[in-house]
Write a protein that holds these residues in place. Structure first.
Motif, PDB file in Angstrom:
ATOM      1  N   ALA A  69       0.839  -1.192   0.000  1.00 23.48           N
ATOM      2  CA  ALA A  69       0.000   0.000   0.000  1.00 23.48           C
ATOM      3  C   ALA A  69       0.878   1.247   0.000  1.00 23.48           C
TER       4      ALA A  69
ATOM      5  N   SER B 206       0.041   5.822  -5.095  1.00 22.55           N
ATOM      6  CA  SER B 206      -0.669   5.778  -3.808  1.00 22.55           C
ATOM      7  C   SER B 206      -1.681   4.639  -3.777  1.00 22.55           C
TER       8      SER B 206
ATOM      9  N   LYS C 262      -3.931   1.500  -2.935  1.00 19.10           N
ATOM     10  CA  LYS C 262      -4.641   1.073  -1.727  1.00 19.10           C
ATOM     11  C   LYS C 262      -5.004  -0.401  -1.867  1.00 19.10           C
ATOM     12  N   THR C 263      -5.294  -1.033  -0.755  1.00 21.98           N
ATOM     13  CA  THR C 263      -5.664  -2.451  -0.807  1.00 21.98           C
ATOM     14  C   THR C 263      -6.913  -2.658  -1.656  1.00 21.98           C
TER      15      THR C 263
END
Length: 122
Positions: free
Chosen positions: A12, A82, A84-85
């Motif tokens: 992440a 950036s 994210k999961t």
């Protein structure tokens, strides 16, 4: 034919750049899009570009993802920062001759698809 590459596993906050190499047709003359599908979820539009260069992003990726096109290489890119999961999914490239701008994030608008590349964010 559309062939995606560049997927992989990343932590992440990291970045990946996806590529979609197109053969037989010119990306200049086609509307293109990036879509993704997570297990158990519907395919969703991530970003799309029409023949005139108008780009549309899903709200969930605005400010983090950037779509670009290299006409000389006949390749579409998706720079993903950036991460994210929740960005974990199979990512697909799509193309079609005519897609109205408001339809760029609808998978039903595109007839030609790549095989996908997996992106896993942990």
């Amino acid at each position: 034919q559309l062939v995606e590459s560049g997927g992989g596993s990343v932590q992440a906050g990291g970045s990946l750049r996806l590529s979609c190499t197109v053969s037989s047709v010119s990306v200049t003359n086609y509307c293109m899009g990036w879509f993704r599908q997570a297990p158990g979820k519907e395919r969703e539009g991530v970003a799309g570009i029409d023949r005139y260069g108008k780009i549309l992003y899903a709200d969930s990726v605005k400010g983090r993802f950037t779509l670009s096109k290299d006409s000389a290489k006949n390749t579409l890119y998706l720079q993903m920062n950036s991460l994210k999961t929740e960005d974990t999914a199979m990512y697909y490239c799509a193309a079609d001759v005519r897609v109205y701008p408001w339809q760029l994030l609808r998978h039903e608008s595109f007839d030609y698809w790549g095989q996908g590349t997996q992106v896993t964010v942990s």
